[in-house]
Every structure is written in structure tokens, then in C-alpha cells.
Write an enzyme that holds these catalytic residues in place. Sequence first.
Site, PDB file in Angstrom:
ATOM      1  N   HIS A 162      85.594  70.613  67.160  1.00  0.00           N
ATOM      2  CA  HIS A 162      84.988  70.784  68.489  1.00  0.00           C
ATOM      3  C   HIS A 162      86.061  71.367  69.398  1.00  0.00           C
ATOM      4  O   HIS A 162      87.071  70.725  69.650  1.00  0.00           O
ATOM      5  CB  HIS A 162      84.487  69.443  69.040  1.00  0.00           C
ATOM      6  CG  HIS A 162      83.377  68.866  68.221  1.00  0.00           C
ATOM      7  ND1 HIS A 162      82.050  69.151  68.469  1.00  0.00           N
ATOM      8  CD2 HIS A 162      83.387  68.049  67.138  1.00  0.00           C
ATOM      9  CE1 HIS A 162      81.291  68.516  67.568  1.00  0.00           C
ATOM     10  NE2 HIS A 162      82.081  67.842  66.753  1.00  0.00           N
ATOM     11  N   HIS A 217      74.272  66.796  60.584  1.00  0.00           N
ATOM     12  CA  HIS A 217      74.837  65.539  61.093  1.00  0.00           C
ATOM     13  C   HIS A 217      73.740  64.529  60.801  1.00  0.00           C
ATOM     14  O   HIS A 217      72.757  64.451  61.534  1.00  0.00           O
ATOM     15  CB  HIS A 217      75.113  65.660  62.595  1.00  0.00           C
ATOM     16  CG  HIS A 217      75.345  64.346  63.291  1.00  0.00           C
ATOM     17  ND1 HIS A 217      76.550  63.992  63.829  1.00  0.00           N
ATOM     18  CD2 HIS A 217      74.511  63.305  63.542  1.00  0.00           C
ATOM     19  CE1 HIS A 217      76.445  62.777  64.384  1.00  0.00           C
ATOM     20  NE2 HIS A 217      75.222  62.342  64.228  1.00  0.00           N
ATOM     21  N   HIS A 266      80.535  64.936  57.767  1.00  0.00           N
ATOM     22  CA  HIS A 266      81.191  63.618  57.922  1.00  0.00           C
ATOM     23  C   HIS A 266      80.486  62.433  57.274  1.00  0.00           C
ATOM     24  O   HIS A 266      80.042  61.516  57.947  1.00  0.00           O
ATOM     25  CB  HIS A 266      81.453  63.316  59.401  1.00  0.00           C
ATOM     26  CG  HIS A 266      80.329  63.613  60.358  1.00  0.00           C
ATOM     27  ND1 HIS A 266      79.055  63.157  60.172  1.00  0.00           N
ATOM     28  CD2 HIS A 266      80.322  64.306  61.532  1.00  0.00           C
ATOM     29  CE1 HIS A 266      78.296  63.560  61.174  1.00  0.00           C
ATOM     30  NE2 HIS A 266      79.047  64.266  62.010  1.00  0.00           N
ATOM     31  N   ASN A 272      81.232  58.810  65.894  1.00  0.00           N
ATOM     32  CA  ASN A 272      79.902  58.894  65.315  1.00  0.00           C
ATOM     33  C   ASN A 272      79.906  59.890  64.162  1.00  0.00           C
ATOM     34  O   ASN A 272      80.245  61.045  64.382  1.00  0.00           O
ATOM     35  CB  ASN A 272      78.891  59.333  66.377  1.00  0.00           C
ATOM     36  CG  ASN A 272      77.471  59.194  65.901  1.00  0.00           C
ATOM     37  OD1 ASN A 272      77.204  58.576  64.873  1.00  0.00           O
ATOM     38  ND2 ASN A 272      76.547  59.788  66.626  1.00  0.00           N
ATOM     39  N   ASP A 282      86.433  66.838  61.989  1.00  0.00           N
ATOM     40  CA  ASP A 282      85.548  66.453  63.097  1.00  0.00           C
ATOM     41  C   ASP A 282      86.391  66.210  64.355  1.00  0.00           C
ATOM     42  O   ASP A 282      86.165  65.249  65.099  1.00  0.00           O
ATOM     43  CB  ASP A 282      84.685  65.228  62.767  1.00  0.00           C
ATOM     44  CG  ASP A 282      83.555  65.037  63.787  1.00  0.00           C
ATOM     45  OD1 ASP A 282      83.394  65.904  64.666  1.00  0.00           O
ATOM     46  OD2 ASP A 282      82.852  64.016  63.706  1.00  0.00           O
TER      47      ASP A 282
END
Lengths: 440, 306
Positions: free
Chosen positions: A69, A186, A239, A285, A312
Site C-alpha cells: 500500500h 482479500h 495474505h 486484517n 501487505d
Amino acid sequence: MDLIIKNGHVVDPSQGMDFIGDICVEDGVIIKIEGTAGATAPEITPETTKVIDASGLYVFPGLVDMHTHLREPGFEYKETIKSGTRAAVKGGFTSVCCMPNTKPVNDNETVTEFIVKKAISEGYCNVFPIGAITKRQEGKELAEMGMMKDAGCVAFSDDGRPVTDSMLMRRALEYSKVFSSPVISHAEDLSLSNGGVMNEGYLSTTLGLGGIPAASEVIAIQRDIELARLTGGRLHIAHCSTAGGVRAIREAKRDGIAVTAETCPHYFHLTEAEANGYNTAAKVNPPLRTKKDVEAVREGIKDGTIDVIATDHAPHHRDDKLCEFDRATFGISGLETAFSLSYVLVKEGLLTLNQLIEMMTIRPSHILGLDKGTLKAGADADIVIVDLNKDFIVDPEQFVSKGKNTPFNGWRLTGLPIITICKGIVKYHFNNNDLTAVGV
Amino acid sequence: MEKDLLDIKSAAAADIELILDTASSFKDVLSRDIKKVPTLRGKTAVNLFFEPSTRTKTSFELAEKRLSTDVVNFVVPTSSVAKGETLYDTIKTIESYGIDFIIIRHQFSGVPHFISKISKASVINAGDGINEHPTQALLDAFTIKEKKGAIAGLKIAIVGDISHSRVAKSNIYCLNKLGAVIRLIAPHTLIPPGIENDVAEIYHDIGEGITGVDVIMTLRIQRERQTGGFFSSTDEYFKFWGLTRKRLDKASPDVIVMHPGPMNRGVEIASEVADSSHSVINAQVTNGLAVRMAVLYLLDSARPRN
């Protein structure tokens, strides 16, 4: 020849290379690698060539992170393309794939072009955007995947706002086939997560925090696997954090379904216990799970069920974490610790060094169709030189990422990227304790 | 004693006993004609209530005043929190006034713990999310001890929404530490995951669960749990888990019935039970004052002086 990296221990799983050798670079491209072991007379190096002596060090293809990100546009107070890619090269990464949950969402070619251009002008490494599956990540209408692909997107994902509508997910998996792009899931059943903030179990009860059951991930993975079976679409599970998720992916692969999967260092190192004391640095998360899940994720890494280790990397501002646990944002700043945390798996004997590098270079490149993660002659000279014996203590204040949010604060780790080279140019040099950012 | 009362989970049994003993002395004070003592004169308490509360807030405020503490009530809807101030800044601002106690009620679990990390004042948890409500458990323990003489060995049933009840959680920890045998009674949807680690006896049938118990604690059923799918209707809840006169007969003849309030008559408890001679609900309220005075007094002496 512009650059020669001499006497390093070269490990390049893309061509089964594992020897001491020299890498020659010209015009930002690798022109040849040759072993020094048996060489009779040293080659004469031209005076204009920059020489890096990598004796005693390891040389790998620059690492590839398929889940980053970068927060720009829109959340520049958390991270920018510049600061995020700077963190990337410090962590040994030369390619990062940035998720579309920016403001505005990367759901159209204009945003994609903005990111690509900004990365070229300000970035320290290659940036490959991941476009949204649906417009504004709202899960209602497909985004313009083809246009975004042409503008530079390498995959599609609605990231933390998973596509709830099964029919739309089916269409996404079908439609994306035309563009040969994977759909990254996700995997989370939001209704089961029900606003939870940590793993559901005795500890969430003890802390009085809303729980996210493992089933929330497992059900979503199973649904998407069935949709991949139905459509033949290319599915990648982001993830993976649960034993049930690993099991579902393992079975899907056995059935020959086109599914790949990643996990992140925190899922094979940490359990939910990190949340004790309402530690917001451990709020992520999917949430950190149980010991049993950590073991299953490790088993999945070992037997190849999990293809890739991604970061992530989710940088947040201090204020986003210095607050009520329920209000704190999810995420861990991971680029600057990912390699060393993953290298633990080699030290513990779970993976060979070759396997680890494969999971962090050529595998993500293959999944995304990138010509990265390799030291083959003709490839861009994206290279990382690592000192596998160097010990250090994780200190978030030393992070160059704007996000200092890590639950690994104070961990003693081994294996540090020393020099990171992108397209033949040194972008990070540990000895200078900073970056040599010339001609980015 | 620590300087804060954040939860019962991490409190030492000896400290709980000390609070209960100290509360006895303050209960004597409360029976005098002049109910105010100068014990904490010159000290300041801030009642920081982020959630609506009548009884807990009133109880704390009175306890503070009976001890001669200066009291500031921080009312959230009119404060800068409503203007978007972060909790961190709110606490730092309050702290700057030189405050001795922060009494905090908040809708999110762990907020008292967060405040204790950033504040030098004594932090008292007056209820945080679905985590704990320590002074409620202490006043319940005080009431049981007062009515029954001792707690160790008593059979105590907690009936109702255990999943969302900070009162139940604090009571489970407190009564476990004091040696009671706890039973939980609720439908499966209102039993939180993993609670069997703390309480071995879990019943889903109220008749079975209250058979032979010495104490019954009924919990408030929030109507919004119905829309959350935890049960189908308050009528059905009352039919299967409501504490009725008939069911009470299965308990020990001298059973006491408790409720932290506010009650929903006809949902978790029948009126004839709430108003019966078994009910100690009003004693709980009176004892709450004495227990909170004891907590304020003991924490004040535990707080490091500059």
C-alpha cells in the site's frame, strides 16, 4: 560495461543459479553472469566501470512485493510513492505492486497513469499498480480492467473491501481472463467478521474485543476457489492467515484449479497474543491468529501451497494507531522487515535459501506476468546485495517509510539488504546509511 | 494495590478483599447523620462518561463528594470530543488541569488501559465496551458477602447476555478469585467463545442451571440483540430464560436475586421476582456507593507522589 558486482554469492532461482560469481551490467540491463570458481585469469575491468565488491555477501534478483500500500494519491500523510518505494529499496525490493485503495480509488486509467508517472519521476523502484475489480471498490460494477491494464495495472483486487456479490466475482474472474490478469482476493466474509477487530476466540472474549472468526477467511477462500473452478479464471489469494485457508488452497491446487496464494511475515511469526494490552500495532486484517494457524501457514509455505511471501505493507500515521483499539486502523508497515523476517524460515530449516528467494522474486513475477525477479541476461538489472550474517534490532524510528507501525519493534533479526540496485542504478546503500538517489 | 482499577481480570484476590473490607468501613460512614468525610479533600476527580449512564455516574459522583473530592463532569455531547478531538488529546488536556482521578466509561474495550498508559492520574474503569465493569463486580461481591457471610463455596448463577456483558465478565473473574462456583445460563448465541476456560459449568436450560444455587445474577437483555440474531424475540427469551417465580423455586430456599440495572421487567426478570424478598437489587445500589468510596480511597494512597 557500467557496473560489475564481483565475487558475490549469486542465488537466482529463475535459472537455478547458486554460485560465487560476477554480474555485469550495461545500460541498466544484465549482460552476463559468470562464475569465478574455476576462472583461470581475472578479466580486465575497464576503468569507467563501477565495481562493487560483494565478497562474503549474497546477490539476489531484486525482491518483488505483490502486495503493497503506497497510499498515494489521497493518503499522503500515511505514505507516498516516494517514501514507500524508498522503504522498498531499503528492504531489498526493486518492484512493488500497489493496492488500489487510494483516494480516489485506482479504478480507472487516469489514476493508474498518475501512479505510473509519479513512480517514474519520484519512485526509487519499479511500481506496478493493481487496479480495482469494481468501480470505487463498491462491489457493484466492474471497473475498466482493460484500460487499466493498458495503463500499467498488473492485477485486479478490491483489496480490503472484498467483492461480496458472488455473481460479480464470477464475472470478474471470467472477464479478467481476456487480459491475462489475476484477480486477487482479500478473502473475508464481511458479515461473519461483523466489525470485529481481532481473531475470534478466548482472547477476544478476555479482551472484550469483537472477534473475526477464522471461518470468515476460510469461507471466502472456498467461495472464490469454487468460482475459479467454475470459470477457469486466475485467482490469487492474498495474505492467507488460517489453517483452514491453507487446507482449502492445498486441495484446490490438487484439483488443478488455477489458484495461487501469498502470506505475510506476521502470519508465520505472530499470534493473536500480540493484541494483549490493546496493542494497536498488532491490529491487522486478516487478524493475527492462533499458534495452530501459524504452524499451518508455515506448513503451507514448506509444501508449496503458499507460493509467495508478500508484505501487505500497510503504513499508517501515528495518530491512526495511538487511539482506542476499536478505532485504530488495520495494518503493519512491512517493507523494511519482510526479508529478514522471512530469512528466519531459512535459518530454522523450513526453506532453503533458494526456495525463499524464489517466493520473493520469480514466483510473484510469474503470477503477475512481470519480467522481473530474475538475473537472466537481458533482464533489467534489478539486484539486491544482502549480508546474511548481519544482525540488527528492529527500530521503527529508523524506518524510512512514513508508517512506523510494526509489532516487531525490538526484534533481533539477521540478514540485511546492503545495496539495492534498480535498472543498474544503486538506489540504496547501507554503508552510506542512506540512499544514493541519483538519476531516479 | 496499583494506582488504577482497570479490570478485575488482573486484580489480586488480596486487593479485592482489601477493597471489600474498606467498603465496610465506608458503609458505616454512610449510615451516619453527616455522611461526608474529609478524606480526599483537595483532590480532583473527572467523571469522563462517553456512554450514557445514570446509576454508575451518580454513584461515582456521590462517592467522590462524600469523600470531599472536587468533581468535574465531562459531558461528551457538549465537549470538544463532539468536535472531533482525539481521545489522546482529550486526556492530555484533562491531565493538564492536575487531576487525581479519571473515572472512565467508554463504548470501546481497552480505553481505560489506553488512558492509564498516557496519564499519571488514577484511572478507574466505570465500564469499557464489552470488556469489564470492575466496580459493579466489587459491589456485587460486597452485597453477596453482606447477605451470605462468605463467598467461597457459594453456587452463583449468572443468567443472560454473557457475550455482551462487561458486568458478567468482571463478576466471573471476581467470584472465581473469591472461590465461588459459577454457572452461566444463556442460549448458545449469548455465550462468548472460550469462556469455558473461565467457567466450567455452562447451562442452556435455566431450570437446570439454577437448581440449588445460592445467588442468581440476572443480566440486562438489550433489545438490539434481537435484530442481531442472538434470539428471536423478547417474548421467547422470557419464556425460555426469564427468571420467573416458578423457576426461582428450584434454587436454594434462601437464594438472593441480583440485577445490575436497569431492569427490563418481563424480559429477563419477572416483576414478582424483582420485588420479592429474595431481591437485593436496592442493596446493590447502596453498596455501590461504599465500594466506590473504598476504591477512590485505596487508589489515592497507591498513586505515586511527585
